[in-house]
Design a protein around this motif. Structure first.
Motif, PDB file in Angstrom:
ATOM      1  N   SER A 106      -0.388  -3.391  -3.458  1.00 15.84           N
ATOM      2  CA  SER A 106      -0.253  -2.512  -4.542  1.00 15.84           C
ATOM      3  C   SER A 106       1.084  -3.715  -5.577  1.00 15.84           C
ATOM      4  O   SER A 106      -0.141  -3.390  -7.231  1.00 15.84           O
ATOM      5  CB  SER A 106       0.265  -0.724  -4.754  1.00 15.84           C
ATOM      6  N   ASP A 124      -1.375   2.448  -8.147  1.00 12.26           N
ATOM      7  CA  ASP A 124      -1.346   3.881  -7.786  1.00 12.26           C
ATOM      8  C   ASP A 124      -0.998   5.072  -9.145  1.00 12.26           C
ATOM      9  O   ASP A 124       0.062   4.809  -9.781  1.00 12.26           O
ATOM     10  CB  ASP A 124       0.369   3.910  -7.422  1.00 12.26           C
ATOM     11  N   THR A 157       1.091   4.133  -1.735  1.00 13.85           N
ATOM     12  CA  THR A 157      -0.374   4.274  -1.812  1.00 13.85           C
ATOM     13  C   THR A 157      -1.621   5.676  -1.254  1.00 13.85           C
ATOM     14  O   THR A 157      -1.020   5.921   0.355  1.00 13.85           O
ATOM     15  CB  THR A 157      -1.176   3.104  -2.130  1.00 13.85           C
ATOM     16  N   ASP A 162      -7.836  -0.982  -4.566  1.00 15.45           N
ATOM     17  CA  ASP A 162      -6.376  -0.954  -4.221  1.00 15.45           C
ATOM     18  C   ASP A 162      -6.911   0.225  -3.000  1.00 15.45           C
ATOM     19  O   ASP A 162      -6.650   0.970  -3.472  1.00 15.45           O
ATOM     20  CB  ASP A 162      -5.185  -0.457  -5.183  1.00 15.45           C
ATOM     21  N   VAL A 163      -6.289   0.032  -1.753  1.00 16.43           N
ATOM     22  CA  VAL A 163      -6.110   0.530  -0.875  1.00 16.43           C
ATOM     23  C   VAL A 163      -5.405   0.938  -0.137  1.00 16.43           C
ATOM     24  O   VAL A 163      -4.319   0.232   0.284  1.00 16.43           O
ATOM     25  CB  VAL A 163      -7.946   0.619   0.102  1.00 16.43           C
TER      26      VAL A 163
HETATM   27 MG   LIG Z   1       0.045   0.658  -2.231  1.00 17.46          MG
END
Ligand SMILES: [Mg+2]
Ligand SMILES: Nc1nc2c(ncn2[C@@H]2O[C@H](COP(=O)(O)OP(=O)(O)OP(=O)(O)O)[C@@H](O)[C@H]2O)c(=O)[nH]1
Length: 729
Positions: free
Chosen positions: A115, A127, A138, A157-158
């Protein structure tokens, strides 16, 4: 554990709301880095980063007085993770048409700086949940954008935490390129492996390894980490991917990474917008004044404002009220873009992550699919009938695996299998999926859908393996031929589209050659329906036999009624029967007259007795004119038994020697012809009006016969009824 389970089932987009504080992870007790604080402060001009959709929508209206889609555009820009300046004149963006869209996904172990990297690249903290910010972790998918010279990179973004792999799976589905984020101080950790396995299983075509936190180690350690990573990716799709050390803290390497991203993006082929539109939904929310909004990565096709769409699997239709992509309101969005869709005619409550927006009425959600399943080398052997977690796109379901050729799948091996899903999911051939062990939940393999509308199979049916091999080879002509020669025998255009996901023109194209080669045939023009030429030929042979059998059993009947023919042909579809019959007629093998089918050129062969009887009947009727005899009386005089006499009567009727006026009233054609002449003469001499008594007098028949006879004449347009009288026409 219970808390975690609850969390996994949490509502879309706020999965972290119930995040259990204990047991989840070591609390990220890290100082809030000053450079991050600066970035956040710098963004304050853009408003809050967690979306308060309501207030955002209102503030836009107040400031700009914008309405409808425009307001939605601004508000949903936030939801998509867009920093507001993207849509402003300070950061003009190129038009949608000339901008190349590439979706970049992050992957990697928890805390490795995914992130932070996305924020360092885009200026947007992906986030967005309060919970995420508080814990520095996250939980759910985050989104951000970066413009690079005619290129728009959409970042997904995971989360890296092992408990949120299911959220990771919902994000990684539509990506073109993966940033495999590895912190140099920890190097390869369990979710580095798991995320990488997932990327391999999903067939993600390209990626870049980003060695984050380069500021924490000296160059020697950096070199060692690179070596370890080279070893790790050897023999995979990332074997020759760049490995780029960066520090989000110092900014070192970020420019090199941007250049590498731009280069890699050039290799991303433009997506084909003509394919069927599919948007797997990863978020949905209600926005005051707009209603329902869903977001997702548009994986295929295109969608435009005012389109009618359908939400699968619930199969609810809705209208596209507004669209948002790439930081602004757009009239249409195409595959490869992060897209927000404002929907009219559907409630937010009806929508969940995992559902798919697609064109109305053309697909069918699946519960049973045939697939090629691959097991990771690290997994335990997979038993037949094992239960697993199935993930595809943003959807998931519990599935039972039925191995189609073998009892067990060995680690690292692959095989054909049928998957039976507990809940329906919209799937199409070539869709990649991930399998996770039922318990403990971890990624064990994946696969590719071959047939999303599979039948139940008998065990060890060799035909099935052959069929799946054909589907797997992917040659459209072969597939079409195999599908048509399969169990269903006829397939309409709509059925083929639903089964294959091809466009209509692809279907027609796939059919062209096999049709030229006379392997496939169109058996109905509207709706366009095809069958294998062999099944039509087989049907024609069968019909011939049925017709012959019928003639043999019914020598006095002229032919078999179509209905009966169809009934005797069994389960063959009507389209094939009609085509086969058409073929037989064209080849002059059968003759079709009205509702009857007979062998062409067939004469009814009567025995001497029958011929005599026929003559007798005819004479009897001719002699009696309009005072017709009782049929029973005629039969008594005949040398044949009543059943055959009936058939002879039928022949005379068919030959139009006798005319049936009512159920039990038959006249000879000569009598009717004479009657017509009489009426014509009457009209000339006495005018067109003909009262019933006059008719009775004219013909000498009783009222009992006069009325049906007049009705017959009305039908034949010789007379017309006017009140109680007739008018002679
Ligand atoms: Mg993250
Ligand atoms: N020194 C240093 N710290 C970094 C760098 N990048 C990230 N961090 C720190 O590493 C920690 C984790 O960063 P995140 O970006 O939240 O990691 P993540 O991979 O997104 O974590 P999850 O999303 O929870 O999987 C944070 O405290 C960051 O400040 C870097 O380049 N240098």
């Amino acid at each position: 554990m219970a808390g975690a389970a609850k969390l996994e089932r949490g509502p879309l987009g706020v999965a972290g709301a119930e995040l259990p504080s204990s047991n989840l992870r070591r609390a990220k007790k890290r100082p809030w880095p000053p450079w991050r604080l600066i970035a956040t402060l710098a963004k304050l001009e853009f408003g809050p980063t967690d979306c308060s959709y309501k207030s955002l929508a209102n503030s836009n209206r107040n400031k700009k007085g914008n309405s409808g889609n425009g307001r939605f555009a601004r508000a949903s820009a936030f939801d998509l993770g867009l920093p507001r300046p993207l849509a402003s004149s300070r950061h003009p963006i190129s038009t949608m048409e000339s901008t190349r869209h590439v979706i970049v996904g992050t992957a990697g172990h928890i805390d490795h700086g995914k992130s932070t990297l996305v924020e360092a690249l885009t200026g947007t903290n992906p986030d967005r949940l309060e919970e995420e910010k508080r814990r520095g972790i996250t939980i759910d998918l985050g989104f951000a954008f970066l413009d690079l010279d005619g290129l728009r990179l959409g970042f997904v973004d995971v989360p890296g935490h092992e408990r949120f792999v299911r959220n990771m799976l919902a994000g990684v589905g539509g990506i073109d390129l993966v940033l495999l984020v590895i912190a140099v101080d920890e190097c390869i950790k369990p979710q580095t492996r798991e995320h990488f396995d997932i990327c391999r299983l999903l067939g993600i075509p390209r990626g870049i390894v980003v060695l984050t936190k380069s500021d924490l180690v000296d160059p020697d350690l950096l070199g060692l980490a690179k070596l370890e990573i080279e070893e790790f990716v050897r023999g995979t799709f990332m074997e020759s991917s760049p490995i780029i050390p960066v520090s989000a803290k110092t900014g070192a390497g970020l420019d090199v990474l941007k250049q590498a991203l731009a280069r890699a993006a050039l290799d991303v082929p433009a997506r084909d917008a003509t394919r069927h539109f599919r948007l797997p939904i990863d978020r949905s929310f209600a926005m005051k004044g707009f209603g329902t909004v869903v977001t997702g990565t548009l994986v295929s096709g295109a969608v435009k404002v005012e389109d009618e769409v359908e939400l699968y699997p619930p199969r609810v239709r809705a209208r596209v009220r507004g669209l948002h992509s790439g930081g602004k309101s757009v009239a249409h969005a195409v595959a490869g873009q992060r897209t927000a869709v404002n929907l009219a005619g559907i409630e937010r409550e009806e929508i969940e992550r995992g559902m798919v927006l697609a064109p109305p009425g053309i697909f069918e959600p699946s519960r049973r699919l045939d697939a090629r399943v691959t097991l990771l080398g690290s997994a335990r052997p997979l038993r037949n009938h094992a239960r697993v977690h199935f993930h595809q796109g943003t959807a998931e379901a519990i599935a039972e695996i039925i191995l189609l050729d073998g009892k067990e799948l060995a680690p690292g091996a692959s095989a054909f299998a049928q998957l039976r899903l507990q809940n329906p999911v919209l799937l199409l051939p070539a869709d990649r999926f991930i399998l996770r062990q039922f318990s403990p939940v971890e990624t064990i393999g994946g696969g590719v859908v071959l047939d999303a509308r599979a039948a139940r199979h008998r065990r060890n049916d060799p035909g099935i393996v052959q069929f799946l091999k054909t589907l797997e080879r992917g040659n459209h002509e072969e597939i079409l031929t195999a599908l048509v020669t399969g169990s269903s025998h006829v397939l309409s255009l709509a059925q083929i589209v639903a089964r294959t996901g091809w466009t209509e023109s692809e279907v027609r194209q796939a059919a062209a050659k096999p049709m030229d080669a006379k392997r496939l045939r169109v058996v109905c023009a509207q709706p366009w329906t095809i069958a294998s030429a062999q099944s039509v030929a087989d049907c024609a042979a069968l019909l011939r036999k049925i017709i012959e059998d019928f003639h043999r059993a019914n020598p006095l009947l002229p032919g078999i009624p179509k209905q009966e023919l169809r009934g005797r042909a069994g389960k063959i579809s009507a389209e094939i029967i009609l085509t086969a019959l058409g073929d037989l007629a064209k080849a002059n093998v059968v003759a079709v007259t009205g509702d009857l089918v007979q062998r062409a050129g067939r004469e009814i062969a009567l025995s001497d007795e029958e011929a005599r009887a026929k003559e007798l009947i005819e004479k009897e009727f001719e002699r009696s004119g309009l005072t017709v005899p009782s049929f029973v009386a005629v039969l008594e005089k005949l040398p044949v038994e009543p059943r055959r006499a009936q058939k002879i009567l039928q022949i005379l009727l068919r030959e139009k020697v006798l005319i049936k006026v009512a159920e039990d009233l038959v006249f000879h054609r000569a009598a009717v012809a004479r009657l017509r002449e009489t009426l014509a003469r009457y009209r000339k001499e006495r005018g067109e009006r003909l009262p019933i008594p006059a008719f009775k007098e004219l013909t000498g028949i009783t009222r009992k016969y006069a009325i049906p006879l007049l009705e017959y004449l009305d039908r034949e347009h010789v007379t017309r009824r006017v009140g109680d009288e007739r008018v002679i026409l």
